[in-house]
Write a protein that holds these residues in place. Sequence first.
Motif, mmCIF file in Angstrom:
data_model
loop_
_atom_site.group_PDB
_atom_site.id
_atom_site.type_symbol
_atom_site.label_atom_id
_atom_site.label_comp_id
_atom_site.label_asym_id
_atom_site.label_seq_id
_atom_site.Cartn_x
_atom_site.Cartn_y
_atom_site.Cartn_z
ATOM 1 N N THR A 153 1.451 57.467 43.596
ATOM 2 C CA THR A 153 2.191 56.407 44.274
ATOM 3 C C THR A 153 1.905 56.499 45.756
ATOM 4 N N HIS A 154 2.269 55.426 46.435
ATOM 5 C CA HIS A 154 2.032 55.299 47.858
ATOM 6 C C HIS A 154 2.679 56.497 48.554
ATOM 7 N N ASP A 155 1.914 57.344 49.196
ATOM 8 C CA ASP A 155 2.545 58.528 49.762
ATOM 9 C C ASP A 155 1.766 59.065 50.946
ATOM 10 N N TYR A 210 -5.400 60.674 55.843
ATOM 11 C CA TYR A 210 -3.936 60.637 55.938
ATOM 12 C C TYR A 210 -3.466 59.321 55.351
ATOM 13 N N GLY A 211 -2.171 59.269 54.966
ATOM 14 C CA GLY A 211 -1.588 57.988 54.573
ATOM 15 C C GLY A 211 -1.667 57.709 53.094
ATOM 16 N N CYS A 212 -1.878 56.429 52.791
ATOM 17 C CA CYS A 212 -1.706 55.952 51.419
ATOM 18 C C CYS A 212 -2.949 56.210 50.569
ATOM 19 N N GLN A 213 -2.807 55.929 49.273
ATOM 20 C CA GLN A 213 -3.930 56.086 48.343
ATOM 21 C C GLN A 213 -5.104 55.221 48.764
ATOM 22 N N MET A 214 -4.795 54.056 49.345
ATOM 23 C CA MET A 214 -5.863 53.148 49.778
ATOM 24 C C MET A 214 -6.749 53.828 50.822
ATOM 25 N N ASN A 215 -6.139 54.606 51.680
ATOM 26 C CA ASN A 215 -6.917 55.317 52.702
ATOM 27 C C ASN A 215 -7.837 56.359 52.067
ATOM 28 N N PHE A 216 -7.315 57.039 51.048
ATOM 29 C CA PHE A 216 -8.151 58.030 50.347
ATOM 30 C C PHE A 216 -9.307 57.322 49.659
ATOM 31 N N ASN A 238 -9.348 59.748 58.987
ATOM 32 C CA ASN A 238 -8.947 58.434 58.486
ATOM 33 C C ASN A 238 -7.427 58.348 58.562
ATOM 34 N N THR A 239 -6.938 57.487 59.435
ATOM 35 C CA THR A 239 -5.571 57.606 59.946
ATOM 36 C C THR A 239 -4.588 56.595 59.357
ATOM 37 N N CYS A 240 -3.314 56.882 59.551
ATOM 38 C CA CYS A 240 -2.211 56.056 59.066
ATOM 39 C C CYS A 240 -1.267 55.742 60.223
ATOM 40 N N SER A 241 -0.732 54.517 60.233
ATOM 41 C CA SER A 241 0.189 54.093 61.301
ATOM 42 C C SER A 241 1.573 53.755 60.794
ATOM 43 N N ILE A 242 1.838 54.022 59.531
ATOM 44 C CA ILE A 242 3.016 53.426 58.894
ATOM 45 C C ILE A 242 4.326 53.837 59.571
ATOM 46 N N ARG A 243 4.394 55.111 59.997
ATOM 47 C CA ARG A 243 5.567 55.568 60.749
ATOM 48 C C ARG A 243 5.074 56.372 61.947
ATOM 49 N N GLY A 251 -9.578 53.837 60.226
ATOM 50 C CA GLY A 251 -8.366 53.405 59.540
ATOM 51 C C GLY A 251 -7.337 52.728 60.420
ATOM 52 N N CYS A 252 -6.088 52.845 60.002
ATOM 53 C CA CYS A 252 -5.019 52.007 60.557
ATOM 54 C C CYS A 252 -4.714 52.282 62.028
ATOM 55 N N MET A 253 -4.734 53.550 62.437
ATOM 56 C CA MET A 253 -4.478 53.838 63.868
ATOM 57 C C MET A 253 -5.604 53.317 64.731
ATOM 58 N N CYS A 276 6.859 46.319 58.906
ATOM 59 C CA CYS A 276 5.593 46.909 58.468
ATOM 60 C C CYS A 276 4.386 46.557 59.335
ATOM 61 N N VAL A 277 3.615 47.565 59.617
ATOM 62 C CA VAL A 277 2.458 47.424 60.489
ATOM 63 C C VAL A 277 1.199 47.032 59.697
ATOM 64 N N VAL A 278 1.269 47.147 58.367
ATOM 65 C CA VAL A 278 0.060 46.983 57.547
ATOM 66 C C VAL A 278 -0.657 45.637 57.728
ATOM 67 N N PRO A 279 0.083 44.511 57.775
ATOM 68 C CA PRO A 279 -0.653 43.251 57.961
ATOM 69 C C PRO A 279 -1.474 43.243 59.258
ATOM 70 N N PHE A 280 -1.026 44.014 60.246
ATOM 71 C CA PHE A 280 -1.760 44.065 61.517
ATOM 72 C C PHE A 280 -2.949 45.022 61.451
ATOM 73 N N THR A 281 -2.812 46.086 60.662
ATOM 74 C CA THR A 281 -3.884 47.078 60.637
ATOM 75 C C THR A 281 -4.911 46.804 59.542
ATOM 76 N N ARG A 282 -4.496 46.091 58.511
ATOM 77 C CA ARG A 282 -5.429 45.878 57.388
ATOM 78 C C ARG A 282 -5.763 44.411 57.158
ATOM 79 N N GLY A 283 -5.193 43.546 57.971
ATOM 80 C CA GLY A 283 -5.616 42.150 57.955
ATOM 81 C C GLY A 283 -5.165 41.358 56.747
ATOM 82 N N GLY A 301 -3.773 48.162 45.416
ATOM 83 C CA GLY A 301 -3.656 47.042 46.355
ATOM 84 C C GLY A 301 -2.296 47.140 47.012
ATOM 85 N N GLN A 302 -2.140 46.525 48.189
ATOM 86 C CA GLN A 302 -0.825 46.552 48.847
ATOM 87 C C GLN A 302 0.187 45.761 48.024
ATOM 88 N N ASN A 303 -0.296 44.763 47.282
ATOM 89 C CA ASN A 303 0.590 43.900 46.495
ATOM 90 C C ASN A 303 -0.218 43.389 45.307
#
Length: 475
Positions: free
Chosen positions: A10-12, A38-44, A74-79, A109-111, A192-199, A228-230
């Motif tokens: 799961t997303h972790d 770092y970050g979600c499964q998508m980043n891995f 490979n970075t994450c910005s979620i929090r 990645g996101c950062m 959520c920052v994801v729409p800004f970092t992942r388009g 997928g995010q959704n």
Amino acid sequence: MIDLQPGDKTHDETRQGEALIVDAPKAANGKKLYIESYGCQMNFADSEIVASILSDKGFETTGDYSEADVVFINTCSIRENAEQRVRNRLSQFGAVKRRNPNLIVGVLGCMAERLKSKFLDEEKLVDVVVGPDAYRELPQLLGEVESGQKAINVLLSREETYADISPVRLNGNGITAFISIMRGCDNMCSFCVVPFTRGRERSRDPFSIVAEAQDLFNRGYKEVTLLGQNVDSYKWRGMDGEEEIAVNFAGLLERVALISPELRIRFSTSHPKDITDEVLYTIAKYDNICNYIHLPVQSGNTRILELMNRTYTREWYMERVDAIRRIIPDCAISTDIIAGFCTETEEEHQDTLSMMDYVKYDYGFMFCYSERPGTLAARKLEDDIPEEVKKRRLSEILAKQQQGSHYRLQQFVGKTVKVLVEGVSKKSDLDYCGRNDQNAMVVFPKTADVKAGQYVDVYVDKCTSATLLGTIVNH
Ligand code: 5AD
Ligand code: SF4
């Protein structure tokens, strides 16, 4: 946030910091690459794309950054704390770079996407900054760095899905793998920052997804997780030979499920506003589509959900849970919850706890609200819940989740469950571990005739707080 078992699907953020080891590259160029994710499964999953792109250019991957020519993070910005962790790690790489000035340090990645060229100003040791849609440019960008410049590409794309790139499977067990089915996100959850970092959201063509899953199966893999995010808004339209076709998520699930009854299918993440009965009936129809849905609620209160721009109410979410229980009676459900979102009252927090009582989630990922620059909430709402209140609410949510997880695990005690053996247990070489359909970790004594990648029936005789314990009864 609760701790996961390594490999949890799961997303972790708990698998952060894993170094990645790659097979030998096609034609070695003598250079070594180290990637940390770092970050979600998508980043891995993205790091596996990056490894593939650079492996094609001759890079060999190492698990030891002190011997690398190129270090990627490979970075994450979620929090905010996810970003802080990356900055701390970068300062450690700085020490290596002082010893070896030729070392190239890249932020992916996101950062990278969020901070863009600011990264190059703020972190002097960083040579290259690359956003999630620009990985094809990596070889060129590394060339620019080698010729003495700093390099950056943070362009987002409306089309890029990396569909034609065959990911190099990294640090895997050879049995379970991720497949990205879409990128980006068009929901505008206010936190959520994801729409800004992942388009913008875009779906990958179903043929390349099925081909990737088939190839994994041919190579002995037994489980794929569609990412997928959704996932429920997966939508592809195009030609299948002469015929114009449209494929939605239910259709995609079915296509992948038909590869073989021996291949298990998981997926993440589902959105409560979009998950359809058609998807639920497809899960129910195929034994190899796992009965497990990650359905983040975020809050149990309708006013807060509205401020979060989640576009569903408490009642709508409960109805979707009822539908899952009706159509797939033994389905596991997990969630994400944010504690202390802007203006949340004690009563509204209680609504989240009562939602947890209603669903009795199998797993939960819980966080204190962290304001992210540029998001709707940061622009329009005051982050007004004091840190200690957020923490106290989070601890109540965590305690409630422990009860839920324990309740769900206990339902398996005294029953026989089908387990895909993933390998030797972390705690003892004498035990195997694997997961059942509902994603519960099961540990049981090894037997000589059973190998990783096999399905076995395990009789569960007890459980700990996160694991089922049992013995093989059939295989
Ligand atoms: N603060 C705290 N948690 C967040 N999440 C996303 N953005 C934030 C934020 N700003 C959580 C949500 C999401 C999960 C991946 O991370 O619960 O579902
Ligand atoms: Fe994944 Fe979101 Fe973190 Fe980006 S910001 S790595 S999409 S969790």
